[in-house]
Design a protein around this motif. Structure first.
Motif, PDB file in Angstrom:
ATOM      1  N   GLY A 133      14.218   0.241 -18.231  1.00  0.00           N
ATOM      2  CA  GLY A 133      13.476  -0.939 -18.710  1.00  0.00           C
ATOM      3  C   GLY A 133      13.014  -1.771 -17.489  1.00  0.00           C
ATOM      4  N   LEU A 134      13.821  -1.875 -16.594  1.00  0.00           N
ATOM      5  CA  LEU A 134      13.845  -2.603 -15.123  1.00  0.00           C
ATOM      6  C   LEU A 134      12.969  -2.077 -14.432  1.00  0.00           C
ATOM      7  CD1 LEU A 134      14.501  -4.958 -13.336  1.00  0.00           C
ATOM      8  CD2 LEU A 134      16.435  -3.775 -12.624  1.00  0.00           C
ATOM      9  N   LEU A 135      12.988  -0.482 -14.217  1.00  0.00           N
ATOM     10  CA  LEU A 135      12.226   0.172 -13.454  1.00  0.00           C
ATOM     11  C   LEU A 135      10.957   0.064 -14.065  1.00  0.00           C
ATOM     12  CD1 LEU A 135      15.004   2.834 -12.359  1.00  0.00           C
ATOM     13  CD2 LEU A 135      13.939   1.075 -10.943  1.00  0.00           C
ATOM     14  N   GLY A 136      10.697   0.446 -15.234  1.00  0.00           N
ATOM     15  CA  GLY A 136       9.395   0.458 -15.856  1.00  0.00           C
ATOM     16  C   GLY A 136       8.726  -0.859 -15.523  1.00  0.00           C
ATOM     17  N   VAL A 137       9.279  -1.992 -15.728  1.00  0.00           N
ATOM     18  CA  VAL A 137       8.670  -3.085 -15.262  1.00  0.00           C
ATOM     19  C   VAL A 137       8.007  -3.252 -13.953  1.00  0.00           C
ATOM     20  CG1 VAL A 137       9.051  -5.863 -15.431  1.00  0.00           C
ATOM     21  CG2 VAL A 137       9.672  -4.386 -17.116  1.00  0.00           C
ATOM     22  N   ILE A 138       9.088  -2.935 -13.043  1.00  0.00           N
ATOM     23  CA  ILE A 138       8.719  -2.853 -11.538  1.00  0.00           C
ATOM     24  C   ILE A 138       7.763  -1.861 -11.106  1.00  0.00           C
ATOM     25  CG2 ILE A 138       9.837  -2.415  -9.336  1.00  0.00           C
ATOM     26  CD1 ILE A 138      12.386  -3.814 -10.298  1.00  0.00           C
ATOM     27  N   PHE A 139       7.614  -0.840 -11.740  1.00  0.00           N
ATOM     28  CA  PHE A 139       6.764   0.271 -11.048  1.00  0.00           C
ATOM     29  C   PHE A 139       5.402  -0.207 -11.929  1.00  0.00           C
ATOM     30  CE2 PHE A 139       9.718   3.922 -10.305  1.00  0.00           C
ATOM     31  CZ  PHE A 139      10.223   3.219  -9.246  1.00  0.00           C
ATOM     32  N   ASN A 140       5.410  -0.733 -13.111  1.00  0.00           N
ATOM     33  CA  ASN A 140       4.142  -1.114 -13.688  1.00  0.00           C
ATOM     34  C   ASN A 140       3.583  -2.366 -12.988  1.00  0.00           C
ATOM     35  OD1 ASN A 140       3.958   0.781 -15.692  1.00  0.00           O
ATOM     36  ND2 ASN A 140       4.699  -0.399 -17.166  1.00  0.00           N
ATOM     37  N   TRP A 141       4.257  -3.159 -12.425  1.00  0.00           N
ATOM     38  CA  TRP A 141       3.798  -4.357 -11.505  1.00  0.00           C
ATOM     39  C   TRP A 141       3.316  -3.625 -10.361  1.00  0.00           C
ATOM     40  CZ3 TRP A 141       6.781  -5.659  -6.718  1.00  0.00           C
ATOM     41  CH2 TRP A 141       6.195  -6.613  -6.247  1.00  0.00           C
ATOM     42  N   ALA A 142       3.815  -2.874  -9.540  1.00  0.00           N
ATOM     43  CA  ALA A 142       3.258  -2.167  -8.507  1.00  0.00           C
ATOM     44  C   ALA A 142       2.019  -1.581  -8.890  1.00  0.00           C
ATOM     45  CB  ALA A 142       4.392  -1.270  -7.964  1.00  0.00           C
ATOM     46  N   ARG A 143       1.965  -0.574  -9.881  1.00  0.00           N
ATOM     47  CA  ARG A 143       0.881   0.156 -10.207  1.00  0.00           C
ATOM     48  C   ARG A 143      -0.407  -0.644 -10.532  1.00  0.00           C
ATOM     49  NH1 ARG A 143       4.526   3.108 -13.600  1.00  0.00           N
ATOM     50  NH2 ARG A 143       5.046   4.962 -12.263  1.00  0.00           N
ATOM     51  N   GLU A 144      -0.048  -1.801 -10.908  1.00  0.00           N
ATOM     52  CA  GLU A 144      -1.258  -2.901 -11.355  1.00  0.00           C
ATOM     53  C   GLU A 144      -1.687  -3.904 -10.349  1.00  0.00           C
ATOM     54  OE1 GLU A 144       0.142  -4.581 -14.959  1.00  0.00           O
ATOM     55  OE2 GLU A 144       0.016  -2.743 -16.137  1.00  0.00           O
ATOM     56  N   GLY A 145      -1.037  -3.695  -9.063  1.00  0.00           N
ATOM     57  CA  GLY A 145      -1.617  -4.270  -7.956  1.00  0.00           C
ATOM     58  C   GLY A 145      -0.686  -5.632  -7.580  1.00  0.00           C
ATOM     59  N   ARG A 180       0.764  -1.222  -0.045  1.00  0.00           N
ATOM     60  CA  ARG A 180      -0.072  -0.017  -0.025  1.00  0.00           C
ATOM     61  C   ARG A 180       0.854   1.198  -0.136  1.00  0.00           C
ATOM     62  NH1 ARG A 180      -5.721   0.752   3.242  1.00  0.00           N
ATOM     63  NH2 ARG A 180      -6.037   2.834   2.217  1.00  0.00           N
ATOM     64  N   PHE A 181       1.985   1.222   0.844  1.00  0.00           N
ATOM     65  CA  PHE A 181       2.816   2.300   0.941  1.00  0.00           C
ATOM     66  C   PHE A 181       3.345   2.838  -0.371  1.00  0.00           C
ATOM     67  CE2 PHE A 181       7.091   3.976   1.429  1.00  0.00           C
ATOM     68  CZ  PHE A 181       6.977   5.184   1.896  1.00  0.00           C
ATOM     69  N   TYR A 182       4.136   1.776  -0.981  1.00  0.00           N
ATOM     70  CA  TYR A 182       4.759   1.919  -2.434  1.00  0.00           C
ATOM     71  C   TYR A 182       3.586   2.136  -3.924  1.00  0.00           C
ATOM     72  CZ  TYR A 182       9.051   1.135  -0.477  1.00  0.00           C
ATOM     73  OH  TYR A 182      10.414   1.405   0.226  1.00  0.00           O
ATOM     74  N   GLN A 183       2.607   1.611  -3.549  1.00  0.00           N
ATOM     75  CA  GLN A 183       1.542   2.068  -4.481  1.00  0.00           C
ATOM     76  C   GLN A 183       1.234   3.579  -4.339  1.00  0.00           C
ATOM     77  OE1 GLN A 183      -1.333  -1.098  -3.888  1.00  0.00           O
ATOM     78  NE2 GLN A 183      -0.701  -2.177  -5.863  1.00  0.00           N
TER      79      GLN A 183
END
Length: 186
Positions: free
Chosen positions: A145-157, A95-98
């Motif tokens: 690329g790596l950060l984009g994948v990780i951040f999308n993973w977080a944003r998508e739940g 929840r914090f990171y999202q």
């Protein structure tokens, strides 16, 4: 670490913990410096001695909790273990990171990319076997690329486990390495 810097670190962590607790129940935009200082029972002046504003506190905390453990001593042998650790930290504090990514996702990505630049240069050299100029572009590609994948993973739940995400990232970096080797052999 001197006694003063240790005390300063503890105070900053106390404020960061208060911010994390508050972000579990309210949006960052509604959290004030007074809320943070009340939550951790310190004076406002103490907050401003350490940080200019709550954004700086958030950046500092993410740096200490995510970035430093990831980049300190990263190499080809521990790269995927470090990714798993980073993802586990985010997953355990979902929840914090999202919430943090909603506030300043692009700034956070830029900050982490700047902090990891040298490590990604080393990894690009290892992956490609290339010490030339192209490794700078390759390291940026890997970082963003790596950060984009990780951040999308977080944003998508964070639907996949950290281990599943690390496996997906390993497949991506393996494909990239294979492509790089084929290109360099031509």
């Amino acid at each position: 670490m001197s006694k003063e810097s240790s005390c300063s670190f503890k105070t900053k962590m106390k404020m960061a913990g208060a911010l994390r607790n508050l972000m579990m129940t309210m949006p960052f935009e509604k959290i004030t410096v007074s809320d943070i200082t009340e939550e951790c029972n310190i004076h406002r002046q103490t907050f401003y001695y350490h940080f200019q504003d709550r954004y700086e506190l958030l950046d500092w905390f993410v740096g200490k909790e995510l970035v430093e453990p990831f980049v300190n001593g990263i190499n080809n042998e521990n790269f995927f273990r470090r990714i798993t650790e980073l993802l586990n930290t985010m997953y355990e504090n979902k929840r914090f990171y999202q919430s943090a990514l909603k506030i300043n996702g692009a700034e956070l990505q830029d900050y982490i990319t700047r902090r990891t630049k040298n490590e990604f240069l080393s990894i690009a050299s290892i992956i490609t076997g290339n010490e030339g100029e192209s490794r700078y572009i390759i390291s940026e590609f890997l970082g963003f690329g790596l950060l984009g994948v990780i951040f999308n993973w977080a944003r998508e739940g964070m639907k996949k486990t950290p281990e599943e995400m690390t496996a997906d990232i390993a497949v991506l970096t393996g494909a990239f390495k294979e492509f790089s080797l084929k290109k360099s052999n031509k």
